[in-house]
Structure formats: C-alpha cells, structure tokens
Enzyme design. Sequence first.
Site, PDB file in Angstrom:
ATOM      1  N   GLU A 261     -31.915   2.221  23.869  1.00  0.00           N
ATOM      2  CA  GLU A 261     -32.690   2.853  22.785  1.00  0.00           C
ATOM      3  C   GLU A 261     -32.057   2.565  21.421  1.00  0.00           C
ATOM      4  O   GLU A 261     -32.771   2.360  20.427  1.00  0.00           O
ATOM      5  CB  GLU A 261     -32.819   4.361  23.048  1.00  0.00           C
TER       6      GLU A 261
ATOM      7  N   GLU B 125     -32.892   6.504  33.132  1.00  0.00           N
ATOM      8  CA  GLU B 125     -32.861   7.965  33.034  1.00  0.00           C
ATOM      9  C   GLU B 125     -33.470   8.662  34.254  1.00  0.00           C
ATOM     10  O   GLU B 125     -32.979   9.695  34.690  1.00  0.00           O
ATOM     11  CB  GLU B 125     -33.567   8.437  31.761  1.00  0.00           C
TER      12      GLU B 125
HETATM   13  N1  3HC Z   1     -21.996   9.184  30.277  1.00  0.00           N
HETATM   14  C1  3HC Z   1     -20.771   9.656  30.586  1.00  0.00           C
HETATM   15  N2  3HC Z   1     -19.934   9.041  31.435  1.00  0.00           N
HETATM   16  C2  3HC Z   1     -20.350   7.888  31.981  1.00  0.00           C
HETATM   17  C3  3HC Z   1     -21.610   7.341  31.707  1.00  0.00           C
HETATM   18  C4  3HC Z   1     -22.459   8.028  30.794  1.00  0.00           C
HETATM   19  N3  3HC Z   1     -23.660   7.569  30.465  1.00  0.00           N
HETATM   20  N4  3HC Z   1     -21.751   6.198  32.411  1.00  0.00           N
HETATM   21  C5  3HC Z   1     -20.609   6.037  33.089  1.00  0.00           C
HETATM   22  N5  3HC Z   1     -19.762   7.059  32.835  1.00  0.00           N
HETATM   23  C6  3HC Z   1     -18.399   7.222  33.326  1.00  0.00           C
HETATM   24  C7  3HC Z   1     -18.346   7.321  34.839  1.00  0.00           C
HETATM   25  O1  3HC Z   1     -18.509   8.659  35.253  1.00  0.00           O
HETATM   26  C8  3HC Z   1     -16.968   6.790  35.131  1.00  0.00           C
HETATM   27  O2  3HC Z   1     -16.052   7.822  34.836  1.00  0.00           O
HETATM   28  P1  3HC Z   1     -14.684   7.949  35.666  1.00  0.00           P
HETATM   29  O3  3HC Z   1     -13.964   6.647  35.499  1.00  0.00           O
HETATM   30  O4  3HC Z   1     -14.037   9.127  35.057  1.00  0.00           O
HETATM   31  O5  3HC Z   1     -15.145   8.154  37.077  1.00  0.00           O
HETATM   32  C9  3HC Z   1     -16.778   5.703  34.087  1.00  0.00           C
HETATM   33  O6  3HC Z   1     -17.710   6.003  33.051  1.00  0.00           O
HETATM   34  C10 3HC Z   1     -17.045   4.307  34.601  1.00  0.00           C
HETATM   35  O7  3HC Z   1     -18.306   4.307  35.246  1.00  0.00           O
HETATM   36  P2  3HC Z   1     -18.557   3.434  36.553  1.00  0.00           P
HETATM   37  O8  3HC Z   1     -17.441   3.637  37.523  1.00  0.00           O
HETATM   38  O9  3HC Z   1     -19.932   3.723  37.005  1.00  0.00           O
HETATM   39  O10 3HC Z   1     -18.427   1.964  35.954  1.00  0.00           O
HETATM   40  P3  3HC Z   1     -19.205   0.658  36.344  1.00  0.00           P
HETATM   41  O11 3HC Z   1     -18.640  -0.421  35.510  1.00  0.00           O
HETATM   42  O12 3HC Z   1     -19.248   0.508  37.824  1.00  0.00           O
HETATM   43  O13 3HC Z   1     -20.727   0.910  35.885  1.00  0.00           O
HETATM   44  C11 3HC Z   1     -22.476   1.589  34.396  1.00  0.00           C
HETATM   45  C12 3HC Z   1     -21.036   1.043  34.525  1.00  0.00           C
HETATM   46  C13 3HC Z   1     -23.464   0.531  34.928  1.00  0.00           C
HETATM   47  C14 3HC Z   1     -22.734   1.853  32.930  1.00  0.00           C
HETATM   48  C15 3HC Z   1     -22.621   2.865  35.237  1.00  0.00           C
HETATM   49  O14 3HC Z   1     -21.562   3.737  34.915  1.00  0.00           O
HETATM   50  C16 3HC Z   1     -23.911   3.603  35.010  1.00  0.00           C
HETATM   51  O15 3HC Z   1     -24.893   3.287  35.638  1.00  0.00           O
HETATM   52  N6  3HC Z   1     -23.872   4.616  34.141  1.00  0.00           N
HETATM   53  C17 3HC Z   1     -25.028   5.444  33.878  1.00  0.00           C
HETATM   54  C18 3HC Z   1     -26.059   4.719  33.071  1.00  0.00           C
HETATM   55  C19 3HC Z   1     -27.180   5.653  32.718  1.00  0.00           C
HETATM   56  O16 3HC Z   1     -27.802   6.255  33.575  1.00  0.00           O
HETATM   57  N7  3HC Z   1     -27.460   5.755  31.427  1.00  0.00           N
HETATM   58  C20 3HC Z   1     -28.475   6.626  30.956  1.00  0.00           C
HETATM   59  C21 3HC Z   1     -27.847   7.883  30.528  1.00  0.00           C
HETATM   60  S1  3HC Z   1     -29.018   9.089  30.098  1.00  0.00           S
HETATM   61  C22 3HC Z   1     -29.514   8.686  28.533  1.00  0.00           C
HETATM   62  O17 3HC Z   1     -29.064   7.714  28.004  1.00  0.00           O
HETATM   63  C23 3HC Z   1     -30.473   9.630  27.936  1.00  0.00           C
HETATM   64  C24 3HC Z   1     -31.071   9.115  26.674  1.00  0.00           C
HETATM   65  O18 3HC Z   1     -32.312   8.528  26.955  1.00  0.00           O
HETATM   66  C25 3HC Z   1     -31.268  10.230  25.662  1.00  0.00           C
END
Ligand code: 3HC
Length: 695
Positions: free
Chosen positions: A105, A125
């Site tokens: 976004e 999301e």
């Molecule tokens: N917020 C907070 N913490 C997050 C995060 C996020 N969006 N994404 C990842 N983290 C944290 C994980 O909990 C993890 O923490 P830890 O080391 O303490 O366990 C650390 O970051 C690393 O994450 P991964 O182990 O998953 O790392 P990878 O490299 O394997 O994957 C990733 C990276 C693909 C970015 C994966 O973490 C992921 O899929 N994250 C979520 C993505 C997501 O769903 N984003 C949308 C969020 S909602 C949003 O944006 C709402 C908006 O529309 C208003």
Amino acid sequence: MTHPVTYEREGRIGLIRIENGPVNALGHAVRAGITAAIDAFAADAEAGIAVVYGVGRLFIGGADISEFGKPPQDPWLPEVVNHIEACPKPVIAAIHGAALGGGLEVALGCHYRLAMQGTKLGLPEVTLGILPGAGGTQRTPRLTGLATAMEMISSGVPVTPDDALSSGLIDRIGTGDLLADAKGYATELLDQNAPVRPVSAMPRPAPDAGASAAIRATLAKRAKGLVSPLAAVEAVEASCSTDLTEGLAFERARFNEVLDTPQREGLIHAFFIERKVARLPEIDGVAPRSFARIGVIGGGTMGAGIATAALLRGLAVTLIERDAAAADKARATIDGNLAAAVKRGKLSEDKRAAILSDALITATDYAALSDADLVIEAVFENMDVKKQVFAELDRVCKPGAVLATNTSYLDINEIAASISRPADVIGLHFFSPAHVMKLLEVVVADKTASDVTATAFALAKTLGKVAVRAGVCDGFIGNRILSHYRAAADRMVLAGASPFEIDDALTDFGFAMGPYAVADLAGLDIGYMTRQRKATTRDPQEVVPTWADELYHLGRLGQKTGRGYYIYEGRQGTPDPEVEDLITKARMEAGIAPRAFTKDEIVRRYMAAMVNESARVVEEGIAQRPLDVDVTLLSGYGFPRYRGGPLKWADMQGLRALLADIESYAQDDPFFWKPAPLLTRLAAEEQTFDSLNAG
Ligand code: 3HC
Ligand code: NAI
C-alpha cells in the site's frame, strides 16, 4: 537508537531509507518517519524526485501486526500513504524481496513502482482475518481492473513482478542492483520531466458483474466460514462507484469490522505461534549435526513419503527394504510422487531424472547406511521389529549418526535403551502423506542429546515442515489428544448421535473433516490395531466402538476399500446406512436408549474433551507450552486456522464456562469427564492458556 527512516540526497535524487528490524514493519516510528522524510524531500529544493526503499531482506512486510488490538497512534497508515501520494514531486517505490500488505500500500501511494525480479507483491491481509486498510482495496483495482484486484486481495496470494507488470500494478522490473536500478529509473524520469502520477486520480475501474459473481462462487468454497475475504471483495467493488476519499472511508469501516472479530484474533495467534514454536531454550545456540545423507528404513506408506520429502529438498537418501521386490516397489512409489511433483510444476523433468539416478539409493543390506548422517526408521509398528532394526543401526551406523523412529505410539525411551547410543535416538513423527503434510512432531526422549534435537529442527526447516517438540507418551501430543476427543465422539455415538451428525457438526465448526471421515481416510485398520494393542490395559469403563471392530472384520477399511463409515465413489463419501444398524445393535447390547444431540452440544462436548486432554498434555510437559498443542492441531489435524488452535479457542470461550461444561458432563459420566487440574487452576485464577506461552 538511530531513526528507522532517514532522508538524504544524491544529486537531484532524494533517498528515503527504511530500516526497521527483520521485515521493516510499519510500526509507529516508521509511519512517523516516512511522513517526515516526505516533508523533508518536498522542502528540499535541490531534489527533483525521491526513491523509497527498504534495507535488509525486503522492502516492507506490512503493518506491524503486534500493534493490532492496541490503541492506534498517529499518523495512521492510510494518512501516511495519502501523504506520499500528495507529495508535489514524484516518488518512486524501489521494491525488493517483498512488499506485503501495508508495504504494497505504501508502494501504491508512490507515483512509480520498480520491483526487482523475484519480489513477492501481495495483499495477504485476509490470511490474518483482516483486509487491506491503507487504500489497497481502492488503489489496486484502479491499476489492475476489478477482477485481478478481487482475486489478489481475497486470496492473499502474492503475485510475481511479471504478473504485476502485465496487470499494471508496477511499472518496471529491475534485474541488477536495487539502488543502482532505482537511481537509473529516477534519472530517466527526471530527464523526461515526469509528473507526479497519483493512483487516486486514475479512472475508477469498470464494474464487472461476471467477475463479482465468479469470485463469490470461488469464495464459497475457498474461504468457507471466513468473514474477511468477502468483506475485502465488497471494499474492492466500492472502488467502482466512489471517489478515493469515499472509498477509503468504506474500506476503513470494513477494516474496523473485521479487526474486531475472533477470526482475526485466531489467525494472528496462528501467525505468531508458528514462528515461536521452534524457539526452544534447550537448542538455543546448539549447532545441529550434519544431515546431508538420510537413511530411511521401510519403503511403505510413510518411508516412501519421507524419502520423497527429503529428495524434493535436495537431500540424498538411502532406503532399506526387506527384499529386492519391496525395494523396487518403494522406488516406484517415490518415482510416482516425483512425477506428480513434475506435473504440478514443482520439479523439472531433468531434476526428477537426476534424483532417481544420483540422489536415491535403494538397498536391502543395512551396510549401505554406513555413511548416513541421519536415519529414520519407518517399519511396522511393532516393538520387537523396531528393536531389531535399531540393533542393526547400532552395528552399522557411523558414530554421531542421528537415529530416529517414526513410531506413532511406541515408547521411544524403550527403543533408545535397547542400543548402545541412546543419546542419538529421537522420534521424528511424520504425518501421512509425509511429503505433503506440514507437521513433524519431534519426540525428545529422556536421553536425547540437545544437538540431536537441534538437528531434528534443522531438518524440519530444510523439509519445509512445521516442527513441534513433544515428549514421550502414548501418542505424543497429537495422537494422544486425538484418541481422547475421538473417545468423546464414540461416547456420543453410543448415547444416540450418528457418526454422520458428528462429522457434520464439526465440519460446520470449521474442521477440514469430521473424525469418522478422517478414520475412513487413515484406514479403519489403524484404529483397530490401536484398540488391539490397548486391549489388555484398557479400563472396563472405556467405550469400545464395537461397530468399528465389526467394520474392520467385514473388510470395510474406509477409502482404500471403497467402504467404511461412508460409501465412496472416488473420494466422495455418502453415509452408509448399514453403519447405523451396527451402532443400533451396539446400543441395544449396552442397554442404551438413544437420545438426540444438537450440533451445538456435539461441538461443545468434542471441544471440551480436546481442551481437557490438551491441558493434561501441557501439565505433564508432553507439550512444553499451550502453543505447541495449538500448532500441532492446526498443522496436522485439520483444526480451523481461524480459531487459532484448541487452547486459543478455549481462551476465547472463557475457561470458566468450559470447566462448567465439563463439570456438568461429569455428573452423568464421571469416569470420562475429569477436569484437568491445569484447566481448573487457570479458570480459578481467571488466567488464560496464552499466559503460559510468554517468553
Ligand atoms: N508485523 C510484525 N512483525 C512481523 C511482521 C509484521 N507484519 N511480519 C513478520 N514479523 C516478524 C515475525 O513475527 C518474526 O518475528 P520473530 O523473529 O520475533 O519470530 C520476524 O518478523 C521474521 O518473520 P518471519 O520469520 O516470518 O520471516 P520470513 O523472512 O520467513 O518471512 C515475511 C518474511 C514474508 C514478511 C513474513 O514474515 C510474513 O508473511 N509476514 C506477514 C506479512 C503480512 O501479512 N503483512 C500484512 C500485515 S497486515 C497489514 O499490512 C494491514 C494493512 O493493510 C493496514
Ligand atoms: P507400511 O506397512 O506401509 O510400511 C512398512 C514397511 O516397512 C513395509 O514396506 C515393510 O516391507 C518394511 N519393513 C518392515 N520391516 C522391515 C525391516 N526390518 N527392514 C526394512 N524394511 C522393513 O507401514 P506405514 O504405514 O508406513 O508405517 C510405518 C511406521 O510409521 C509405523 O511405525 C507407523 O506407526 C508409523 N506411522 C504411520 C502413519 C500412517 O498414517 N500410516 C503416520 C505416522 C506414523
């Protein structure tokens, strides 16, 4: 601490750099930082264009999920995105690794988008029970058209740069170095005197009734029971008839609605516990042993699947069978699995040929295991056979080789004690089909060395599995809890519910399958063998499903024989009325007058049994934390992800209410319904299971 967002200038190009921990999540400091950096760029008379980029593995992983449910802090993400878009000079998003959720976004608020090859661009999301809340539902369709945006946002599946370029989501693909490519693009745009190009000023997408109907039909299957995917579709559709401001207000209203649901709480719980499950003090900083060459003993259902899983992830496998014919059969099964992977586009034909000729060895002589780093035994479920196999391994394996058993129920301490190197022994409990199912229970025995446990977790990561640490007991975490909730189901059947009513109620609750359909899938011989094994130790008050024994004796073993609880045409089963007759006979023999059960009662009893046994499993240390139970049930037992796992579900119900249910069931059936002490204590202290997950 340095600020996570900085602004500097090189020549005429402003550089906005984001650096915030593992995924550059858009926490409060980052949101405030981006706003300030845009202001600095706007005020910098020497700068003609800006590039926003992230440091580390990826651009931006999204909003900071850990802030959800807490009081919001200004500036909100939608305001930040609008602020970027309103900048009077052009801003480029330079994207590498991934731009997910709020990350994409932010990029959509920029005027131009460059993504490096291999980047994932997505709005995931809905996988967290929410929907894009910073303009994603309004800006995406203005770039891609309605149908593409609805699919992307309601599935949550990221797209590739190639797809994003052809749909209009991005403008350019970079193939070199992120910053060099971004600066090159910026220079080109400066030279062209390129204008700001806000997505919000682009024409609204055209309505598409066909696409709207098609996505609803898809969601009825793909997103059964889920709230947010349809809400996301409705928000995207609003972009056809509203200007950006109204559209954003509509999106925000839907976002707030879904933010407030138990589904959001369950899905976000699942997200965090899956990342926490492998964090164990006992292996913190412990180096794993090598596992480049894997030995597998037994090439039946499990052995062939385990070998396939290892081969698909680049490991070498030596598989031992009892005779040449069995070894050939195992090779043929593995070949079939690899061919299926080729068909699904997961493996190239060349790779498959190379695996079969170079990486897979099948043999009948244990001496072939002399160079194996880690051996997994998957022979018949019989203690004497397992001990013979381990004696052979003790004889032929090199010192330091990890010796694992895939046993479902047998005592791994007893197996370990039967050889000269018990510290090298561990349980690796895969699930069927082993090359498909995500769960791997790592069963740590009394004498297992910590680097053996570390090796098991490292292997799981290589295999793409979710590993859960379990202790030794009958059934470990998953099968032990399963046998208890299955017993609750059998007690309901004897009291008057039909297996089909039970399956129905539980699929409505969100399970992938009910317990009787699962039994048919696994094979009714498995349950029969388990009952035989326990026949001499069983308490006389336990309910034995004699109808299931009769099905076994009739050769009706479930899906593999075309008949079990259900009659199968392919994988589709219809209830078999003869099963009801067998059950009626069992009730008459037990002198039970059947009564009716509502769906609600079925679910409450089933879940109460599951939670009660889960509490015992935690209290006994078989699972070290409640989250280990939740991950096990989510990854291996078809528990609905949006409910977060049985213990998260229990927390959301309230432990007092659950305990009250158990106490009321105990009035009629005190043998089965004994409240677990941990549940009783947490309820009395008004605590949650989640409070034990901390750390
Ligand atoms: N917020 C907070 N913490 C997050 C995060 C996020 N969006 N994404 C990842 N983290 C944290 C994980 O909990 C993890 O923490 P830890 O080391 O303490 O366990 C650390 O970051 C690393 O994450 P991964 O182990 O998953 O790392 P990878 O490299 O394997 O994957 C990733 C990276 C693909 C970015 C994966 O973490 C992921 O899929 N994250 C979520 C993505 C997501 O769903 N984003 C949308 C969020 S909602 C949003 O944006 C709402 C908006 O529309 C208003
Ligand atoms: P299976 O009967 O399909 O395969 C067992 C294989 O082991 C046979 O091919 C047999 O020839 C071979 N074998 C037996 N003794 C041997 C020996 N001494 N040396 C070499 N090979 C030998 O059994 P399945 O289902 O694969 O189960 C294997 C193990 O995995 C059991 O311990 C079982 O409890 C466990 N398991 C089974 C699951 C399932 O869903 N089938 C799930 C998880 C674990």
